[in-house]
Design a protein around this motif. Structure first.
Motif, PDB file in Angstrom:
ATOM      1  N   LYS A 180      87.191  90.573 -12.069  1.00  0.00           N
ATOM      2  CA  LYS A 180      88.039  91.464 -12.856  1.00  0.00           C
ATOM      3  C   LYS A 180      88.917  92.310 -11.939  1.00  0.00           C
ATOM      4  N   GLU A 181      88.287  92.889 -10.921  1.00  0.00           N
ATOM      5  CA  GLU A 181      89.009  93.746  -9.986  1.00  0.00           C
ATOM      6  C   GLU A 181      90.097  92.958  -9.260  1.00  0.00           C
ATOM      7  N   THR A 182      89.756  91.747  -8.829  1.00  0.00           N
ATOM      8  CA  THR A 182      90.717  90.911  -8.104  1.00  0.00           C
ATOM      9  C   THR A 182      91.906  90.553  -8.984  1.00  0.00           C
ATOM     10  N   ILE A 183      91.636  90.107 -10.214  1.00  0.00           N
ATOM     11  CA  ILE A 183      92.709  89.714 -11.139  1.00  0.00           C
ATOM     12  C   ILE A 183      93.625  90.896 -11.429  1.00  0.00           C
ATOM     13  N   PHE A 184      93.038  92.045 -11.773  1.00  0.00           N
ATOM     14  CA  PHE A 184      93.822  93.233 -12.104  1.00  0.00           C
ATOM     15  C   PHE A 184      94.661  93.662 -10.897  1.00  0.00           C
ATOM     16  N   LEU A 185      94.041  93.715  -9.728  1.00  0.00           N
ATOM     17  CA  LEU A 185      94.738  94.150  -8.517  1.00  0.00           C
ATOM     18  C   LEU A 185      95.888  93.208  -8.157  1.00  0.00           C
ATOM     19  N   GLU A 186      95.648  91.896  -8.219  1.00  0.00           N
ATOM     20  CA  GLU A 186      96.698  90.925  -7.901  1.00  0.00           C
ATOM     21  C   GLU A 186      97.834  90.987  -8.920  1.00  0.00           C
ATOM     22  N   PHE A 187      97.482  91.100 -10.201  1.00  0.00           N
ATOM     23  CA  PHE A 187      98.493  91.183 -11.246  1.00  0.00           C
ATOM     24  C   PHE A 187      99.338  92.447 -11.059  1.00  0.00           C
ATOM     25  N   GLN A 188      98.663  93.583 -10.841  1.00  0.00           N
ATOM     26  CA  GLN A 188      99.381  94.841 -10.671  1.00  0.00           C
ATOM     27  C   GLN A 188     100.254  94.809  -9.413  1.00  0.00           C
ATOM     28  N   ASN A 189      99.768  94.186  -8.352  1.00  0.00           N
ATOM     29  CA  ASN A 189     100.571  94.033  -7.133  1.00  0.00           C
ATOM     30  C   ASN A 189     101.857  93.266  -7.421  1.00  0.00           C
ATOM     31  N   SER A 190     101.748  92.181  -8.168  1.00  0.00           N
ATOM     32  CA  SER A 190     102.927  91.382  -8.514  1.00  0.00           C
ATOM     33  C   SER A 190     103.888  92.172  -9.395  1.00  0.00           C
ATOM     34  N   VAL A 191     103.343  92.918 -10.344  1.00  0.00           N
ATOM     35  CA  VAL A 191     104.175  93.747 -11.221  1.00  0.00           C
ATOM     36  C   VAL A 191     104.867  94.839 -10.401  1.00  0.00           C
ATOM     37  N   ASP A 192     104.133  95.477  -9.498  1.00  0.00           N
ATOM     38  CA  ASP A 192     104.731  96.506  -8.637  1.00  0.00           C
ATOM     39  C   ASP A 192     105.855  95.933  -7.783  1.00  0.00           C
ATOM     40  N   GLU A 193     105.636  94.747  -7.244  1.00  0.00           N
ATOM     41  CA  GLU A 193     106.672  94.101  -6.435  1.00  0.00           C
ATOM     42  C   GLU A 193     107.921  93.837  -7.278  1.00  0.00           C
ATOM     43  N   ARG A 226     105.342 104.548 -15.070  1.00  0.00           N
ATOM     44  CA  ARG A 226     104.230 105.147 -15.801  1.00  0.00           C
ATOM     45  C   ARG A 226     103.611 104.076 -16.673  1.00  0.00           C
ATOM     46  N   VAL A 227     102.288 103.947 -16.556  1.00  0.00           N
ATOM     47  CA  VAL A 227     101.531 102.960 -17.335  1.00  0.00           C
ATOM     48  C   VAL A 227     100.385 103.679 -18.031  1.00  0.00           C
ATOM     49  N   ARG A 228     100.230 103.404 -19.304  1.00  0.00           N
ATOM     50  CA  ARG A 228      99.065 103.873 -20.058  1.00  0.00           C
ATOM     51  C   ARG A 228      98.313 102.638 -20.514  1.00  0.00           C
ATOM     52  N   THR A 229      97.155 102.415 -19.942  1.00  0.00           N
ATOM     53  CA  THR A 229      96.397 101.195 -20.203  1.00  0.00           C
ATOM     54  C   THR A 229      95.834 101.186 -21.633  1.00  0.00           C
ATOM     55  N   PRO A 230      95.605  99.984 -22.162  1.00  0.00           N
ATOM     56  CA  PRO A 230      95.097  99.860 -23.535  1.00  0.00           C
ATOM     57  C   PRO A 230      93.616 100.223 -23.626  1.00  0.00           C
ATOM     58  N   PRO A 231      93.146 100.482 -24.845  1.00  0.00           N
ATOM     59  CA  PRO A 231      91.724 100.785 -25.037  1.00  0.00           C
ATOM     60  C   PRO A 231      90.854  99.642 -24.516  1.00  0.00           C
ATOM     61  N   GLY A 232      89.759  99.994 -23.919  1.00  0.00           N
ATOM     62  CA  GLY A 232      88.832  98.988 -23.406  1.00  0.00           C
ATOM     63  C   GLY A 232      89.081  98.618 -21.961  1.00  0.00           C
ATOM     64  N   LEU A 233      90.261  98.884 -21.452  1.00  0.00           N
ATOM     65  CA  LEU A 233      90.549  98.618 -20.042  1.00  0.00           C
ATOM     66  C   LEU A 233      90.286  99.925 -19.297  1.00  0.00           C
ATOM     67  N   ILE A 234      88.995 100.190 -19.088  1.00  0.00           N
ATOM     68  CA  ILE A 234      88.591 101.504 -18.591  1.00  0.00           C
ATOM     69  C   ILE A 234      88.482 101.590 -17.073  1.00  0.00           C
ATOM     70  N   ASP A 235      88.428 100.473 -16.401  1.00  0.00           N
ATOM     71  CA  ASP A 235      88.333 100.493 -14.937  1.00  0.00           C
ATOM     72  C   ASP A 235      89.739 100.607 -14.349  1.00  0.00           C
ATOM     73  N   CYS A 236      90.108 101.831 -14.003  1.00  0.00           N
ATOM     74  CA  CYS A 236      91.453 102.070 -13.487  1.00  0.00           C
ATOM     75  C   CYS A 236      91.492 102.041 -11.957  1.00  0.00           C
ATOM     76  N   ARG A 237      90.411 101.639 -11.311  1.00  0.00           N
ATOM     77  CA  ARG A 237      90.390 101.626  -9.843  1.00  0.00           C
ATOM     78  C   ARG A 237      91.497 100.770  -9.226  1.00  0.00           C
ATOM     79  N   PRO A 238      91.827  99.596  -9.787  1.00  0.00           N
ATOM     80  CA  PRO A 238      92.943  98.846  -9.193  1.00  0.00           C
ATOM     81  C   PRO A 238      94.247  99.651  -9.152  1.00  0.00           C
ATOM     82  N   LEU A 239      94.481 100.488 -10.155  1.00  0.00           N
ATOM     83  CA  LEU A 239      95.667 101.342 -10.137  1.00  0.00           C
ATOM     84  C   LEU A 239      95.538 102.419  -9.060  1.00  0.00           C
ATOM     85  N   LYS A 240      94.365 103.001  -8.940  1.00  0.00           N
ATOM     86  CA  LYS A 240      94.143 104.014  -7.899  1.00  0.00           C
ATOM     87  C   LYS A 240      94.279 103.404  -6.511  1.00  0.00           C
TER      88      LYS A 240
END
Length: 145
Positions: free
Chosen positions: A101-114, A126-140
């Protein structure tokens, strides 16, 4: 690395299928809702679909707004649209092990940031994540506040 594709109107059926199959997909992620939000928020919608190889992993609606001549801002959801959240919607996310989960989120967010930084040349996101996506560590980990 996650490959991003900007979805077109012809992709709307596949887009909605991903929303429906995602535990994070909401009515606010549906193609029709995004087009309404684009129209009424004075924003340009960039509906990003993420792929690992030929397999879709999720989607990420980004709204671009320009302020003045040079300031570009990226939002998910767009301001003044009265939407509480949006952000990414992943496929089969809850079935994955935590490390995946962490890898997918981090890689996806990296691509979006790029994409946001290099293609759209935005100075703010500014991103507000949807309900249930509570692990915000990839964003941090990517220095989001």
């Amino acid at each position: 690395m996650v490959e991003l594709v900007i979805a077109k109107k012809e992709d709307s059926e596949e887009w909605n299928k991903i929303v429906k199959g995602s535990s994070h997909g909401t009515i606010f992620h549906t193609w029709q809702w995004l087009k309404i939000a684009e129209k009424h928020s004075s924003s340009k919608l960039y509906p990003l679909m993420g792929y690992k190889g030929s397999t879709p992993i999720g989607l990420y609606p980004i709204f671009l707004q320009k302020r003045g001549r040079f300031l570009k801002l990226a939002f998910s959801p767009p301001p003044k649209a009265l939407l509480l959240y949006m952000g990414p919607a992943f496929i089969n996310y809850n079935k994955l092990k935590q490390s995946r989960k962490e890898t997918i989120f981090l890689e996806f967010q990296n691509s979006v940031d790029e994409f946001i930084n290099n293609k759209l040349r935005c100075g703010y996101i500014r991103v507000r994540t949807p309900p249930g996506l509570i692990d915000c560590r990839p964003l941090k980990w990517l220095n989001y506040n």
